[in-house]
Motif scaffolding. Sequence first.
Motif, PDB file in Angstrom:
ATOM      1  N   ASP A 186       6.267 -12.029  -9.912  1.00  6.90           N
ATOM      2  CA  ASP A 186       5.089 -11.235  -9.557  1.00  6.90           C
ATOM      3  C   ASP A 186       5.501  -9.998  -8.749  1.00  6.90           C
ATOM      4  OD1 ASP A 186       3.411 -12.952 -10.844  1.00  6.90           O
ATOM      5  OD2 ASP A 186       2.732 -14.002  -9.027  1.00  6.90           O
ATOM      6  N   GLY A 187       6.436 -10.196  -7.822  1.00  2.70           N
ATOM      7  CA  GLY A 187       6.908  -9.062  -7.034  1.00  2.70           C
ATOM      8  C   GLY A 187       7.600  -8.033  -7.901  1.00  2.70           C
ATOM      9  N   THR A 213      21.147  -6.367   6.588  1.00  2.00           N
ATOM     10  CA  THR A 213      21.568  -6.141   5.204  1.00  2.00           C
ATOM     11  C   THR A 213      20.561  -5.258   4.467  1.00  2.00           C
ATOM     12  OG1 THR A 213      20.399  -8.014   4.184  1.00  2.00           O
ATOM     13  CG2 THR A 213      22.544  -8.469   5.204  1.00  2.00           C
ATOM     14  N   CYS A 214      20.978  -4.764   3.311  1.00  2.00           N
ATOM     15  CA  CYS A 214      20.090  -3.966   2.456  1.00  2.00           C
ATOM     16  C   CYS A 214      18.817  -4.749   2.129  1.00  2.00           C
ATOM     17  CB  CYS A 214      20.789  -3.602   1.156  1.00  2.00           C
ATOM     18  SG  CYS A 214      22.417  -2.839   1.324  1.00  2.00           S
ATOM     19  N   VAL A 215      18.994  -6.016   1.802  1.00  2.00           N
ATOM     20  CA  VAL A 215      17.874  -6.860   1.384  1.00  2.00           C
ATOM     21  C   VAL A 215      16.869  -7.040   2.524  1.00  2.00           C
ATOM     22  CG1 VAL A 215      17.238  -9.183   0.616  1.00  2.00           C
ATOM     23  CG2 VAL A 215      19.212  -8.024  -0.405  1.00  2.00           C
ATOM     24  N   ASP A 216      17.343  -7.129   3.767  1.00  2.00           N
ATOM     25  CA  ASP A 216      16.437  -7.318   4.908  1.00  2.00           C
ATOM     26  C   ASP A 216      15.373  -6.223   4.963  1.00  2.00           C
ATOM     27  OD1 ASP A 216      17.746  -9.609   5.890  1.00  2.00           O
ATOM     28  OD2 ASP A 216      19.225  -8.381   6.940  1.00  2.00           O
ATOM     29  N   CYS A 217      15.757  -4.998   4.632  1.00  2.00           N
ATOM     30  CA  CYS A 217      14.838  -3.860   4.763  1.00  2.00           C
ATOM     31  C   CYS A 217      14.103  -3.523   3.475  1.00  2.00           C
ATOM     32  CB  CYS A 217      15.605  -2.627   5.228  1.00  2.00           C
ATOM     33  SG  CYS A 217      16.395  -2.809   6.845  1.00  2.00           S
ATOM     34  N   HIS A 218      14.784  -3.669   2.341  1.00  2.00           N
ATOM     35  CA  HIS A 218      14.188  -3.242   1.075  1.00  2.00           C
ATOM     36  C   HIS A 218      13.581  -4.389   0.277  1.00  2.00           C
ATOM     37  CE1 HIS A 218      15.589   0.943   1.249  1.00  2.00           C
ATOM     38  NE2 HIS A 218      16.666   0.453   1.851  1.00  2.00           N
ATOM     39  N   MET A 219      13.890  -5.625   0.653  1.00  2.00           N
ATOM     40  CA  MET A 219      13.314  -6.794   0.006  1.00  2.00           C
ATOM     41  C   MET A 219      12.949  -7.834   1.067  1.00  2.00           C
ATOM     42  SD  MET A 219      16.029  -7.184  -3.164  1.00  2.00           S
ATOM     43  CE  MET A 219      15.110  -8.487  -3.983  1.00  2.00           C
ATOM     44  N   PRO A 220      12.141  -7.472   2.036  1.00  2.00           N
ATOM     45  CA  PRO A 220      11.868  -8.387   3.162  1.00  2.00           C
ATOM     46  C   PRO A 220      11.144  -9.644   2.699  1.00  2.00           C
ATOM     47  CG  PRO A 220      10.302  -6.581   3.178  1.00  2.00           C
ATOM     48  CD  PRO A 220      11.324  -6.242   2.123  1.00  2.00           C
ATOM     49  N   TYR A 221      11.220 -10.673   3.518  1.00  2.00           N
ATOM     50  CA  TYR A 221      10.524 -11.914   3.202  1.00  2.00           C
ATOM     51  C   TYR A 221       9.015 -11.696   3.218  1.00  2.00           C
ATOM     52  CZ  TYR A 221      14.869 -14.528   3.805  1.00  2.00           C
ATOM     53  OH  TYR A 221      16.144 -15.009   3.666  1.00  2.00           O
ATOM     54  N   ASN A 274       5.135 -20.962   1.228  1.00  2.00           N
ATOM     55  CA  ASN A 274       6.541 -20.644   1.002  1.00  2.00           C
ATOM     56  C   ASN A 274       6.898 -19.255   1.522  1.00  2.00           C
ATOM     57  OD1 ASN A 274       7.244 -23.056  -0.461  1.00  2.00           O
ATOM     58  ND2 ASN A 274       6.028 -22.243  -2.159  1.00  2.00           N
ATOM     59  N   LYS A 275       8.118 -19.115   1.963  1.00  2.00           N
ATOM     60  CA  LYS A 275       8.664 -17.816   2.346  1.00  2.00           C
ATOM     61  C   LYS A 275       9.644 -17.393   1.263  1.00  2.00           C
ATOM     62  CE  LYS A 275      11.832 -17.280   5.595  1.00  2.00           C
ATOM     63  NZ  LYS A 275      12.506 -17.176   6.912  1.00  2.00           N
ATOM     64  N   VAL A 276       9.369 -16.268   0.620  1.00  2.00           N
ATOM     65  CA  VAL A 276      10.207 -15.811  -0.488  1.00  2.00           C
ATOM     66  C   VAL A 276      10.639 -14.376  -0.236  1.00  2.00           C
ATOM     67  CG1 VAL A 276       9.065 -17.335  -2.152  1.00  2.00           C
ATOM     68  CG2 VAL A 276       8.253 -14.985  -1.879  1.00  2.00           C
TER      69      VAL A 276
END
Length: 557
Positions: free
Chosen positions: A63-64, A354-362, A368-370
Amino acid sequence: MSKSIYVAACVIAALGGVGLFALNTNIAEHKGESKTQPLKTFAQSDDEPDFALWGRNFPAQLDGYLQMKDEYIQTPFGGSLPYSKIIRWPAATTFWNGYAFAVDYSKPRTHYYSQIDQLETKRNNKEFLNSHGLPAFKGQPGACVNCHTGYLKAIYSSSKLQGLFLDNPVESSKKAMGFFDVQENGQMMKEAWTKMNSIPYFDVMDKVKSVYGEGIHSSHMGSTCADCHNPDDMSLRVTRPAFVNAMVLRGYEADAKHGIKGSRKEMRNYVCMQCHVEYYFEGKDSVLTFPWTKWKKDEAFKIENFDEYYDEKFANGEFPYDFINKDTKAKIIKMQHPEAEMYSSSLHYRSGVTCVDCHMPYKRDGANKVTNHNILTPYADINASCKTCHPQSEQVLKDRIAFIQNRHAYELRKCENNLLALIADIKTARAELAKLPQFANLDEKAREEAISKALDKSLYAHRKAQIRWDVAFSENSYGFHSPQEFMRIISQCKEIAREGQSTLANELAPFNVKITFTKEAKIPNAPAKLDHHYPTASLPTDEMKKVDENIKNLNFK
């Protein structure tokens, strides 16, 4: 106590008990949900990388991902609105004069469109390029496919596609191929990948289309699940051989399953770093190569690492240039989008972000936390991207971003002025030298070469200053990834360009040629809007124009 009050109290107590029981039950159910991992009902394979197939097991992540189809977020300097950057900042057309980027360069959209945008750009249209003064350009090479399709792993390793690239295996690159050295059947994958790099872009995609068809679930599919995840357990992996090869040459260790050995936190950087980099195509096979051998392991990148690398390549003839600037005849290196390099010197990186922390945050999906697979600028969700570490208000955090990017933009415009001035003066100097008998009596090619030799140091100053402008301009954070290093790079750009003018005066002196040197350069006119499918190469918005005008007038905080 009256009987009626007693009855009412009993009813309230009973209802409260029921409510408390329901609440406890709901909490227990949600706790159970949060511990439940997605049931892997459907098999996943690199032979079938379609995000719709992989997403059947991971509906929240799918979905994201699908939200990226309709995300057109506008920020002052970034976002996902694909406006024309050369219309907004036309100085770039002078810097890239003689190269395809001078005629079409837009802000990229989301990963959903990474293949579609590559098909859409005029830089991949040889007829258009030829008609716009670039007769040698035949469209982009297959090497561009490396980071613009979810089929890359399938191309070099799957039973469906690999064979299409092994009919006439090309000579393998002479470089150490760390990625393939640890893979089963590595030589065949190496040959398929090398062949893919060497043939035209559309020939590669035609092979994909012949097997999977055409469309967003087929040959038009952009970056997707298989690029970053193993099909067996969805663990993170890198699939771009050029990244692993470059990391191995820096001293890191290749890994058969994950591409490169690293912790989970490191992999949350590596999956992004495998594409968001500076690169070039080396040799007759156009092998995708990252210029990282001077960037030492576990160190922060410095712009001097590129100088040392490309100067060495120039000296030994392995890679002298990306293009020759039409105005100065300088041999130019075109910087791409070096987010990985620049982020390595940032405070965020050194703090373990990390890159993911900012551009793909939870995000929350029920209990659920995704990880949010709607990959966007942190501007899109400041609360999730920034406020997990920074307790300030959303507006305060946006103001911090603006503080960095506005100053980056202001100094970058100054860098552009100095570089435009140097280019204008070298162009004038060439015209004056061409009038002298020792040059005028030569044929055109010999004359150009002789003048370039006479202005050798000035042309090098152009090349070196432009590398710095291009890093600061083409890196997609517009200064945010490493503010201090960007300021150092832009300062060098301004200084080298002005020093280049002094060098030019010294080189002209033996010929008794004097010119008036440029202080305030003329910005070229913006190119016309091209005939793209909307919204690609849209005109800059009124909000963007206002930002640029405010920066020009120092009207920012």
